[in-house]
Design a protein around this motif. Structure first.
Motif, PDB file in Angstrom:
ATOM      1  N   ARG A  43       0.815  -1.220   0.000  1.00  0.00           N
ATOM      2  CA  ARG A  43       0.000   0.000   0.000  1.00  0.00           C
ATOM      3  C   ARG A  43       0.847   1.268   0.000  1.00  0.00           C
ATOM      4  N   ASP A  44       2.181   1.105  -0.033  1.00  0.00           N
ATOM      5  CA  ASP A  44       3.108   2.232  -0.024  1.00  0.00           C
ATOM      6  C   ASP A  44       2.878   3.123   1.205  1.00  0.00           C
ATOM      7  N   ALA A  45       2.618   2.463   2.346  1.00  0.00           N
ATOM      8  CA  ALA A  45       2.361   3.207   3.580  1.00  0.00           C
ATOM      9  C   ALA A  45       3.505   3.084   4.577  1.00  0.00           C
ATOM     10  N   ILE A  46       4.519   2.288   4.247  1.00  0.00           N
ATOM     11  CA  ILE A  46       5.602   2.035   5.191  1.00  0.00           C
ATOM     12  C   ILE A  46       6.407   3.297   5.492  1.00  0.00           C
ATOM     13  N   SER A  47       6.450   4.234   4.562  1.00  0.00           N
ATOM     14  CA  SER A  47       7.218   5.460   4.789  1.00  0.00           C
ATOM     15  C   SER A  47       6.659   6.272   5.953  1.00  0.00           C
ATOM     16  N   GLY A  48       5.378   6.096   6.248  1.00  0.00           N
ATOM     17  CA  GLY A  48       4.768   6.822   7.357  1.00  0.00           C
ATOM     18  C   GLY A  48       5.330   6.435   8.707  1.00  0.00           C
ATOM     19  N   ALA A  49       6.037   5.304   8.775  1.00  0.00           N
ATOM     20  CA  ALA A  49       6.611   4.859  10.047  1.00  0.00           C
ATOM     21  C   ALA A  49       7.898   5.598  10.394  1.00  0.00           C
ATOM     22  N   PHE A  50       8.437   6.374   9.441  1.00  0.00           N
ATOM     23  CA  PHE A  50       9.736   7.016   9.657  1.00  0.00           C
ATOM     24  C   PHE A  50       9.692   8.527   9.476  1.00  0.00           C
ATOM     25  N   ASN A  51       8.502   9.121   9.651  1.00  0.00           N
ATOM     26  CA  ASN A  51       8.403  10.575   9.482  1.00  0.00           C
ATOM     27  C   ASN A  51       8.597  11.346  10.780  1.00  0.00           C
ATOM     28  N   GLY A  52       8.872  10.630  11.879  1.00  0.00           N
ATOM     29  CA  GLY A  52       9.174  11.291  13.142  1.00  0.00           C
ATOM     30  C   GLY A  52       7.975  11.766  13.939  1.00  0.00           C
ATOM     31  N   SER A  53       6.765  11.484  13.457  1.00  0.00           N
ATOM     32  CA  SER A  53       5.566  11.917  14.176  1.00  0.00           C
ATOM     33  C   SER A  53       5.305  11.028  15.383  1.00  0.00           C
ATOM     34  N   PHE A  54       4.383  11.472  16.239  1.00  0.00           N
ATOM     35  CA  PHE A  54       4.034  10.689  17.425  1.00  0.00           C
ATOM     36  C   PHE A  54       3.451   9.345  17.020  1.00  0.00           C
ATOM     37  N   LYS A  55       2.605   9.341  16.001  1.00  0.00           N
ATOM     38  CA  LYS A  55       2.010   8.089  15.532  1.00  0.00           C
ATOM     39  C   LYS A  55       3.083   7.145  15.003  1.00  0.00           C
ATOM     40  N   ALA A  56       4.039   7.689  14.255  1.00  0.00           N
ATOM     41  CA  ALA A  56       5.118   6.874  13.706  1.00  0.00           C
ATOM     42  C   ALA A  56       5.955   6.255  14.822  1.00  0.00           C
ATOM     43  N   ASN A  57       6.249   7.050  15.860  1.00  0.00           N
ATOM     44  CA  ASN A  57       7.050   6.549  16.971  1.00  0.00           C
ATOM     45  C   ASN A  57       6.299   5.470  17.758  1.00  0.00           C
ATOM     46  N   MET A  58       4.996   5.644  17.894  1.00  0.00           N
ATOM     47  CA  MET A  58       4.203   4.619  18.573  1.00  0.00           C
ATOM     48  C   MET A  58       4.170   3.326  17.755  1.00  0.00           C
ATOM     49  N   PHE A  59       4.133   3.479  16.434  1.00  0.00           N
ATOM     50  CA  PHE A  59       4.183   2.294  15.559  1.00  0.00           C
ATOM     51  C   PHE A  59       5.512   1.566  15.719  1.00  0.00           C
ATOM     52  N   CYS A 109       2.171  -6.958  25.898  1.00  0.00           N
ATOM     53  CA  CYS A 109       2.307  -5.502  25.764  1.00  0.00           C
ATOM     54  C   CYS A 109       2.172  -5.081  24.307  1.00  0.00           C
ATOM     55  N   ALA A 110       2.766  -5.869  23.402  1.00  0.00           N
ATOM     56  CA  ALA A 110       2.692  -5.552  21.977  1.00  0.00           C
ATOM     57  C   ALA A 110       1.260  -5.629  21.469  1.00  0.00           C
ATOM     58  N   GLY A 111       0.564  -6.708  21.841  1.00  0.00           N
ATOM     59  CA  GLY A 111      -0.820  -6.849  21.400  1.00  0.00           C
ATOM     60  C   GLY A 111      -1.722  -5.763  21.953  1.00  0.00           C
ATOM     61  N   ALA A 112      -1.509  -5.412  23.228  1.00  0.00           N
ATOM     62  CA  ALA A 112      -2.313  -4.348  23.842  1.00  0.00           C
ATOM     63  C   ALA A 112      -2.023  -3.004  23.181  1.00  0.00           C
ATOM     64  N   LEU A 113      -0.734  -2.729  22.926  1.00  0.00           N
ATOM     65  CA  LEU A 113      -0.373  -1.457  22.293  1.00  0.00           C
ATOM     66  C   LEU A 113      -0.873  -1.395  20.855  1.00  0.00           C
ATOM     67  N   TYR A 114      -0.879  -2.543  20.175  1.00  0.00           N
ATOM     68  CA  TYR A 114      -1.405  -2.586  18.803  1.00  0.00           C
ATOM     69  C   TYR A 114      -2.859  -2.137  18.775  1.00  0.00           C
ATOM     70  N   ARG A 115      -3.647  -2.625  19.714  1.00  0.00           N
ATOM     71  CA  ARG A 115      -5.052  -2.228  19.775  1.00  0.00           C
ATOM     72  C   ARG A 115      -5.207  -0.790  20.265  1.00  0.00           C
ATOM     73  N   PHE A 116      -4.388  -0.405  21.226  1.00  0.00           N
ATOM     74  CA  PHE A 116      -4.428   0.960  21.738  1.00  0.00           C
ATOM     75  C   PHE A 116      -4.095   1.952  20.622  1.00  0.00           C
ATOM     76  N   ASN A 117      -3.064   1.627  19.853  1.00  0.00           N
ATOM     77  CA  ASN A 117      -2.681   2.497  18.740  1.00  0.00           C
ATOM     78  C   ASN A 117      -3.758   2.546  17.664  1.00  0.00           C
ATOM     79  N   ALA A 118      -4.274   1.366  17.303  1.00  0.00           N
ATOM     80  CA  ALA A 118      -5.235   1.293  16.204  1.00  0.00           C
ATOM     81  C   ALA A 118      -6.524   2.047  16.505  1.00  0.00           C
ATOM     82  N   PHE A 119      -7.011   1.926  17.744  1.00  0.00           N
ATOM     83  CA  PHE A 119      -8.317   2.498  18.069  1.00  0.00           C
ATOM     84  C   PHE A 119      -8.236   3.888  18.700  1.00  0.00           C
ATOM     85  N   LEU A 120      -7.071   4.278  19.209  1.00  0.00           N
ATOM     86  CA  LEU A 120      -6.963   5.579  19.875  1.00  0.00           C
ATOM     87  C   LEU A 120      -5.921   6.492  19.229  1.00  0.00           C
ATOM     88  N   ILE A 121      -4.674   6.064  19.217  1.00  0.00           N
ATOM     89  CA  ILE A 121      -3.598   6.917  18.721  1.00  0.00           C
ATOM     90  C   ILE A 121      -3.776   7.243  17.243  1.00  0.00           C
TER      91      ILE A 121
END
Length: 305
Positions: free
Chosen positions: A193-209, A244-256
């Motif tokens: 989906r060409d979305a992997i670059s969003g993980a390295f833009n330095g944003s809060f969401k990227a850092n949580m990912f 912790c990873a599974g919980a954070l995955y859901r926390f990120n997906a539904f909140l962050i």
């Protein structure tokens, strides 16, 4: 056939953990959604919204709690000498075991579908138009085996029992396989989906990912090594980090990752009162687990450990 009965010592503690986790989680969800006194409308055909993903989740979770109670009932019958009824129930228990496998896959996949329904309001790092149900199932299954590893490790230390590492390392292999499939599919989807670059833009969401990904990689590395997988302490670390990873995955997906509007950058975060309620519910679960483990024949006899 060769492993028939091998993991039986882990079954009752796992059932008890689920029996506390799901009802308390369901109760907290009812309270959090507001107007909890109207919850019974979910079971009335005239009030059902058949287009709602959450309806399926609610009905499946309710049915699953009932199934868990039936699956756990032999423990209570054994405690109070109801052997005749237990013998009859044992003949039918395979039906409820099958339902206990089916129902979680239904409501977990529906939670993934809920993210699809949110569309563009979910960040691209946690959004996929077709794989979200599968991601939810795979991560939930990995967490399920991990909670057994975590719980068994804590019980061995807390109650000064013999370690069950010889059993837990087998579960570790299952978690390893599930994690590998999950990460391959997830990162493959991001690349496609060409979305992997969003993980390295330095944003809060990227850092949580990135933090979430690190937590997924740690147990995979530990469980991929025979040296570490055969040690109880490393199994505990792997199980804990996977949870912790599974919980954070859901926390990120539904909140962050959630953005109410395309132009709105406001991110919801639970208030201190909400966090305290969640911590209180977890504390109730731990307390209830300790009490029932001491009162009922949940844990295997030491010679089986």
């Amino acid at each position: 056939i060769a492993t028939k009965g091998k993991y039986h010592p882990l079954v009752r503690p796992a059932l008890l953990a689920s029996l506390f986790g799901y009802p308390l989680g369901g109760i907290s969800a009812f309270i959090d959604m507001g107007r909890y006194w109207n919850f019974y409308n979910m079971f009335l055909p005239s009030q059902m919204n058949l287009n709602s993903v959450m309806l399926e989740v609610g009905l499946c979770v309710t049915a699953y709690v009932v199934v868990l109670m039936i699956e756990f009932s032999p423990v209570i019958l054994e405690k109070f000498k109801g052997y005749a009824l237990k013998k009859k129930l044992d003949k039918l228990l395979f039906i409820f075991i099958a339902l206990g496998v089916l129902l979680p896959t239904m409501h977990q996949s529906s939670l993934g579908s809920l993210l699809i329904a949110m569309g563009y309001k979910v960040d691209a790092l946690w959004q996929s138009s077709y794989l979200m149900p599968l991601f939810a199932i795979l991560s939930a299954m990995a967490m399920g085996f991990s909670i057994v590893i975590f719980e068994a490790s804590m019980v061995a230390v807390g109650f000064r029992r013999h370690s069950e590492t010889h059993l837990l390392k087998g579960l570790g292999k299952v978690v390893q396989a599930l994690l590998a499939v999950f990460l391959i599919l997830r990162f493959g989807d991001l690349v496609m989906r060409d979305a992997i670059s969003g993980a390295f833009n330095g944003s809060f969401k990227a850092n949580m990912f990135l933090l979430e990904t690190l937590l997924f990689i740690i147990p995979l590395v530990i469980l991929s090594s025979n040296k570490y997988r055969n040690k109880g302490s490393y199994l505990f670390i792997a199980g804990f980090t996977m949870l912790c990873a599974g919980a954070l995955y859901r926390f990120n997906a539904f909140l962050i990752s959630w953005t109410p509007n395309a132009s709105d950058s406001v991110i919801y975060f639970p208030s201190s009162q909400e966090l305290l309620v969640s911590i209180g519910i977890i504390a109730m679960e731990v307390l209830g687990y300790i009490l029932l483990v001491k009162l009922l024949p949940v844990l295997p006899k030491e010679e089986h450990a």
